[in-house]
Design a protein around this motif. Sequence first.
Motif, PDB file in Angstrom:
ATOM      1  N   TYR A   3       0.818  -1.216   0.000  1.00 36.70           N
ATOM      2  CA  TYR A   3       0.000   0.000   0.000  1.00 36.70           C
ATOM      3  C   TYR A   3       0.852   1.266   0.000  1.00 36.70           C
ATOM      4  CZ  TYR A   3      -3.759   3.238   0.798  1.00 36.70           C
ATOM      5  OH  TYR A   3      -4.653   4.281   0.653  1.00 36.70           O
ATOM      6  N   ASN A   4       1.983   1.229   0.674  1.00 38.71           N
ATOM      7  CA  ASN A   4       2.841   2.413   0.700  1.00 38.71           C
ATOM      8  C   ASN A   4       3.279   2.800  -0.710  1.00 38.71           C
ATOM      9  OD1 ASN A   4       4.541   4.435   2.093  1.00 38.71           O
ATOM     10  ND2 ASN A   4       6.212   3.222   1.238  1.00 38.71           N
ATOM     11  N   GLN A   5       3.628   1.798  -1.522  1.00 37.25           N
ATOM     12  CA  GLN A   5       4.031   2.054  -2.905  1.00 37.25           C
ATOM     13  C   GLN A   5       2.846   2.541  -3.727  1.00 37.25           C
ATOM     14  OE1 GLN A   5       7.226   1.820  -4.296  1.00 37.25           O
ATOM     15  NE2 GLN A   5       6.220   2.861  -6.001  1.00 37.25           N
ATOM     16  N   HIS A   6       1.703   1.887  -3.529  1.00 33.02           N
ATOM     17  CA  HIS A   6       0.492   2.294  -4.247  1.00 33.02           C
ATOM     18  C   HIS A   6       0.131   3.750  -3.922  1.00 33.02           C
ATOM     19  CE1 HIS A   6      -3.637   2.361  -5.721  1.00 33.02           C
ATOM     20  NE2 HIS A   6      -4.049   2.681  -4.512  1.00 33.02           N
ATOM     21  N   MET A   7       0.195   4.094  -2.663  1.00 38.59           N
ATOM     22  CA  MET A   7      -0.142   5.448  -2.224  1.00 38.59           C
ATOM     23  C   MET A   7       0.832   6.463  -2.830  1.00 38.59           C
ATOM     24  SD  MET A   7      -0.696   6.642   1.739  1.00 38.59           S
ATOM     25  CE  MET A   7      -1.528   8.168   2.151  1.00 38.59           C
ATOM     26  N   ARG A   8       2.102   6.146  -2.801  1.00 35.30           N
ATOM     27  CA  ARG A   8       3.103   7.053  -3.357  1.00 35.30           C
ATOM     28  C   ARG A   8       2.910   7.238  -4.861  1.00 35.30           C
ATOM     29  NH1 ARG A   8       7.268   4.895  -1.298  1.00 35.30           N
ATOM     30  NH2 ARG A   8       7.999   3.623  -3.042  1.00 35.30           N
ATOM     31  N   ASP A   9       2.638   6.131  -5.568  1.00 32.56           N
ATOM     32  CA  ASP A   9       2.440   6.218  -7.021  1.00 32.56           C
ATOM     33  C   ASP A   9       1.210   7.059  -7.361  1.00 32.56           C
ATOM     34  OD1 ASP A   9       4.624   4.610  -7.355  1.00 32.56           O
ATOM     35  OD2 ASP A   9       3.492   2.781  -7.793  1.00 32.56           O
ATOM     36  N   MET A  10       0.137   6.879  -6.604  1.00 32.39           N
ATOM     37  CA  MET A  10      -1.089   7.635  -6.856  1.00 32.39           C
ATOM     38  C   MET A  10      -0.884   9.125  -6.611  1.00 32.39           C
ATOM     39  SD  MET A  10      -3.750   5.787  -7.827  1.00 32.39           S
ATOM     40  CE  MET A  10      -5.237   6.549  -7.180  1.00 32.39           C
ATOM     41  N   VAL A  11      -0.174   9.447  -5.548  1.00 29.97           N
ATOM     42  CA  VAL A  11       0.074  10.857  -5.223  1.00 29.97           C
ATOM     43  C   VAL A  11       0.936  11.504  -6.299  1.00 29.97           C
ATOM     44  CG1 VAL A  11       1.191  12.426  -3.596  1.00 29.97           C
ATOM     45  CG2 VAL A  11      -0.225  10.555  -2.748  1.00 29.97           C
ATOM     46  N   GLU A  12       1.988  10.829  -6.698  1.00 28.20           N
ATOM     47  CA  GLU A  12       2.890  11.393  -7.703  1.00 28.20           C
ATOM     48  C   GLU A  12       2.201  11.556  -9.051  1.00 28.20           C
ATOM     49  OE1 GLU A  12       6.287   8.874  -7.767  1.00 28.20           O
ATOM     50  OE2 GLU A  12       7.100   9.624  -5.859  1.00 28.20           O
ATOM     51  N   ALA A  13       1.282  10.650  -9.366  1.00 28.96           N
ATOM     52  CA  ALA A  13       0.613  10.697 -10.659  1.00 28.96           C
ATOM     53  C   ALA A  13      -0.541  11.692 -10.692  1.00 28.96           C
ATOM     54  CB  ALA A  13       0.106   9.303 -11.032  1.00 28.96           C
ATOM     55  N   ASN A 114     -10.293  11.274  -4.289  1.00 28.00           N
ATOM     56  CA  ASN A 114      -9.179  10.323  -4.283  1.00 28.00           C
ATOM     57  C   ASN A 114      -8.275  10.534  -3.073  1.00 28.00           C
ATOM     58  OD1 ASN A 114      -9.824   8.943  -6.671  1.00 28.00           O
ATOM     59  ND2 ASN A 114      -8.780  10.449  -7.950  1.00 28.00           N
ATOM     60  N   TYR A 115      -8.059  11.797  -2.735  1.00 26.81           N
ATOM     61  CA  TYR A 115      -7.254  12.143  -1.559  1.00 26.81           C
ATOM     62  C   TYR A 115      -7.875  11.548  -0.298  1.00 26.81           C
ATOM     63  CZ  TYR A 115      -5.415  15.174   2.172  1.00 26.81           C
ATOM     64  OH  TYR A 115      -4.873  15.652   3.344  1.00 26.81           O
ATOM     65  N   VAL A 116      -9.184  11.706  -0.154  1.00 34.11           N
ATOM     66  CA  VAL A 116      -9.894  11.177   1.005  1.00 34.11           C
ATOM     67  C   VAL A 116      -9.798   9.657   1.046  1.00 34.11           C
ATOM     68  CG1 VAL A 116     -12.181  10.847   2.017  1.00 34.11           C
ATOM     69  CG2 VAL A 116     -11.483  13.114   1.236  1.00 34.11           C
ATOM     70  N   ALA A 117     -10.012   9.013  -0.098  1.00 38.69           N
ATOM     71  CA  ALA A 117      -9.982   7.553  -0.152  1.00 38.69           C
ATOM     72  C   ALA A 117      -8.605   7.005   0.216  1.00 38.69           C
ATOM     73  CB  ALA A 117     -10.385   7.077  -1.546  1.00 38.69           C
ATOM     74  N   LEU A 118      -7.559   7.614  -0.309  1.00 33.53           N
ATOM     75  CA  LEU A 118      -6.200   7.158  -0.015  1.00 33.53           C
ATOM     76  C   LEU A 118      -5.886   7.264   1.470  1.00 33.53           C
ATOM     77  CD1 LEU A 118      -4.156   8.680  -2.989  1.00 33.53           C
ATOM     78  CD2 LEU A 118      -4.470   6.252  -2.501  1.00 33.53           C
ATOM     79  N   ASN A 119      -6.250   8.386   2.073  1.00 31.13           N
ATOM     80  CA  ASN A 119      -5.923   8.604   3.479  1.00 31.13           C
ATOM     81  C   ASN A 119      -6.801   7.783   4.420  1.00 31.13           C
ATOM     82  OD1 ASN A 119      -3.734  10.791   3.756  1.00 31.13           O
ATOM     83  ND2 ASN A 119      -5.094  11.659   2.218  1.00 31.13           N
TER      84      ASN A 119
END
Length: 208
Positions: A3-13, A114-119
Motif C-alpha cells: 500500500y505504501n508504494q500504491h499510495m506514493r504512485d497515486m500521489v505522484e501521478a 481520491n485524496y480522502v480515499a487514499l488517506n
Amino acid sequence: MKYNQHMRDMVEARMPQWKECMLQYKKLKQTIKQMQQEHTRPDEASSIIIGLIDLEVDKVNEFYLERIEEAVIILHALQQNAEHMAARGAPLEQRTSCQRSLVSLHFNLLMLQNYVALNSTAVAKILKKFDKKYGTAIRSEYTRAIVELPFYRCHTLGHLVEESERLFQMLDTAISSVTTSQSLTTQPAGCLALLDTWQQPRHAQEAA
C-alpha cells in the motif's frame, strides 16, 4: 503491490502538489516496527501509535476542510453566473466558458475524493497492522471515534460534485436568446484566480 508504494504512485501521478498533506503511512509503519524491536509494551505502544495517528488525521481533516471551504466559494460564484445565464439565455460562447470552469472544478473535486480515499484507507491499514503485530483491537474503537469527522463522512464533497454536474447539464440544455451586447461576464470576478490556486495547500498560497 504494497500500500505504501500504491499510495506514493497515486500521489505522484494525480496530486503531487498535495504530497506533504498526505498521511505519513510509511513513517507510521516504521514506528510500529521500531516499537516491536524495542519490545514496547502493548498498552504503551497503543498510546504512542494512536497519538501519532491523531496528528496525521488532524492534518488530513484540516486540509480537507480548507479545500471544501474554497470549493464552496467557487461553486457559489459559478452557480450564480450559470443560473443567470440559463434564465437570460446567454450566448453559446459564454455558456461554454462557464462550463469549462465547472469541468475544472469537478476535476479538482474528484481529485479530493481520491485524496480522502487514499488517506482513509491508510488509517484503516495502519490500525489493522498494529492490531496484527500486537494482538490488540484498537482499529474498531478508533474508527468509531473518527467516523464523524468531515473528511471521513465526505457528505459536503459529494454534494459539491453533484451540484457541479447539475450546473453543467443546466448550461448544456439552456437556449441562447440574448445578443452578445446583452451578455454577462464570462464568470464572476476572481473565479478563475480561485480555480488556479485551489489545488495548492493554503500555506503555499499564502507564501506565493
